[in-house]
Design an enzyme around this catalytic site. Structure first.
Site, PDB file in Angstrom:
ATOM      1  CE  LYS A 107      -1.004   5.083   5.742  1.00  0.00           C
ATOM      2  NZ  LYS A 107      -1.663   4.520   4.394  1.00  0.00           N
TER       3      LYS A 107
HETATM    4  C1  LIG Z   1      -1.978   3.161   4.487  1.00  0.00           C
HETATM    5  C2  LIG Z   1      -3.100   2.738   3.653  1.00  0.00           C
HETATM    6  C3  LIG Z   1      -3.807   1.532   4.143  1.00  0.00           C
HETATM    7  C4  LIG Z   1      -3.102   0.359   4.638  1.00  0.00           C
HETATM    8  O1  LIG Z   1      -3.201   0.524   6.175  1.00  0.00           O
HETATM    9  P1  LIG Z   1      -1.955  -0.391   6.874  1.00  0.00           P
HETATM   10  O2  LIG Z   1      -2.201   0.158   8.314  1.00  0.00           O
HETATM   11  O3  LIG Z   1      -0.763  -0.215   6.589  1.00  0.00           O
HETATM   12  O4  LIG Z   1      -2.456  -1.813   6.981  1.00  0.00           O
HETATM   13  C5  LIG Z   1      -5.040   1.159   3.388  1.00  0.00           C
HETATM   14  N1  LIG Z   1      -5.741   2.125   2.627  1.00  0.00           N
HETATM   15  C6  LIG Z   1      -5.207   3.294   2.572  1.00  0.00           C
HETATM   16  C7  LIG Z   1      -5.932   4.205   1.618  1.00  0.00           C
HETATM   17  C8  LIG Z   1      -3.901   3.708   3.084  1.00  0.00           C
HETATM   18  O5  LIG Z   1      -3.600   4.900   2.760  1.00  0.00           O
END
Ligand SMILES: *Cc1c(COP(=O)(O)O)cnc(C)c1O
Length: 431
Positions: A107
């Site tokens: 993210k």
């Molecule tokens: C947010 C997150 C996801 C999921 O990602 P999306 O884009 O919401 O599908 C998967 N793994 C981790 C570690 C995350 O923080």
């Protein structure tokens, strides 16, 4: 480039307006009017281009006139200041490690990009923008770090008290400055509900400009396509079809991969992998979308019952499930299967998976049974040390913590405790 709301009741907006609004007034997600493939020359020469050049070429049509060329290039340089290593896990399967950014979560890419865009858009405004975000853990840290010290932007993060890991809490509560953490006596859904209420509260919206930093925001969603190009680039030397397996919660990440494919990146197939919150894999099997309330699992960043970006995934295929199924296969795995996988891969392959990456790997193993001789890349969405409790217990081994995390743990936690919506409202109106 214009964006329309997928509820089709609000007017189309530029990238800038779509970022500032976050979500359209009719509550629809913004989606680009058209997606033009990159030139064949670029795709053919992918291996000769830097990730920064690829990122620029792939995103420029989505930005349009909202950001001048040189500014956009510098935003990309600053966003992508860490690598995405492709690590071999077994014969044909690889982890694309997306967790080498400041908060060790994928993210970071979207949050860093969005923060810089918003900072640019707000340069000449006297009025501050407030980013309001609810988190179950990883979003909070990435958003706090990405937006820290961005002029003109204030960040308010709501997180459920006692329900995030120690590392995650420190990442949100120790920076200070323009970052405020509100500790909510409740669960994630309570935080999410309060945020939603604030977005439609006329009293609040008259006084302050609010936006969201979840993957519904186009500036967080779209830059996630960058690392699909990076992964493909690295895997192309094997001269085999390349599949991407995406551990999914809100499906922003998968949907960004689909956009990369639409731009011409020759991805063979996508695997949409979930924990037992399996609304999308069930849909791919039955053709009926019947979301369930979310259930808690050890891959908790994917504990999403009704994924917000699913509507965008459908839109990529013009809402034609047959086209969708040709490109995307769904798999779901429970906690036991996930732990067993983490243990096996540690013992046999000496690779430490986190619970989210493990689900991506499990999907590849199943898919490759009927599709041999292809390259599988799963997205390593978080460093295993962020889920150390589960992982260490499973592999019976301590995980080394990267230095940048140990440093965060020394910081002093500062948060404001709130119990209900009226306290959030009071805070927003008075600060
Ligand atoms: C947010 C997150 C996801 C999921 O990602 P999306 O884009 O919401 O599908 C998967 N793994 C981790 C570690 C995350 O923080």
């Amino acid at each position: 480039m214009l964006y329309s709301s997928l509820n089709y009741l609000s007017k189309s907006e530029s990238f800038k307006e779509a970022v500032i609004k976050g979500i359209a007034p009719d509550k629809g997600l913004y989606y680009p009017h058209e997606i033009k493939p990159l030139s064949k020359v670029i795709i053919k020469n992918l291996n000769n281009l830097s990730i920064h050049d690829i990122a620029y070429e792939s995103i420029k049509q989505f930005i349009g006139d909202s950001i001048p060329k040189n500014k956009l290039k510098s935003i990309i340089q600053e966003t992508l200041n860490f690598d995405f290593p492709l690590i071999k896990v077994d014969e044909n399967n690889f982890s694309l490690e997306l967790f080498h950014g400041p908060t060790l979560a994928f993210k970071d890419v979207g949050a860093r990009f969005m923060a810089r865009c918003l900072g640019f858009f707000n340069e000449n405004y006297k009025e501050k923008i407030t980013v309001l975000v609810a988190t179950s853990g990883d979003t909070g840290g990435a958003v706090a770090d990405g937006f820290y010290n961005v002029p003109g932007v204030k960040v308010v993060i709501l997180y459920p008290k006692g329900k995030v890991s120690a590392i995650q809490e420190k990442q949100m509560t120790t920076l200070g400055g323009n970052i405020t953490a509100l500790e909510v006596g409740g669960v994630f859904d309570d935080c999410q509900d309060m945020v939603k209420k604030a977005f439609i509260d006329t009293q609040i919206n008259k006084k302050i400009r609010l936006t969201s930093a979840n993957s519904i925001n186009v500036a967080r969603w779209l830059p996630q396509m960058f690392y699909y190009f990076a992964g493909y680039q690295k895997a192309s030397k094997y001269k085999l079809p390349v599949n991407f397996s995406v551990p999914s919660g809100n499906f922003g990440n998968l949907c960004a991969g689909l956009i990369a494919q639409k731009l011409g990146l020759p991805i063979n197939h996508f695997l949409a992998c979930t924990n037992i919150n399996d609304s999308v894999p069930r849909y791919l099997k039955s053709g009926i979308y019947d979301p369930n309330p979310s259930v808690q699992t050890i891959s908790n960043a994917m504990d999403v019952g009704n994924p917000s970006n699913f509507i965008r995934v459908q839109k990529v295929f013009n809402n034609d499930i047959h086209k969708l199924k040709k490109q995307v296969s769904g798999y779901s795995f429970n906690d036991n299967e996930t732990k067993k996988c983490i243990k096996n891969i540690y013992e046999n392959n000496k690779y430490i998976l986190d619970p989210h990456g493990a689900i991506g790997y499990l999907g590849l193993k199943k898919f490759s049974k009927t599709n041999p001789n292809q390259i599988g890349i799963f997205l390593g969405t978080a460093h295993p040390c962020k889920f150390s409790e589960v992982v260490e217990k499973t592999i019976k081994q301590k995980i080394e913590m990267p230095k940048k995390l140990s440093k965060i743990l020394e910081g002093e936690k500062k948060s404001i405790k709130i119990a209900d919506y009226s306290q959030l409202k009071e805070y927003l109106l008075e600060n």
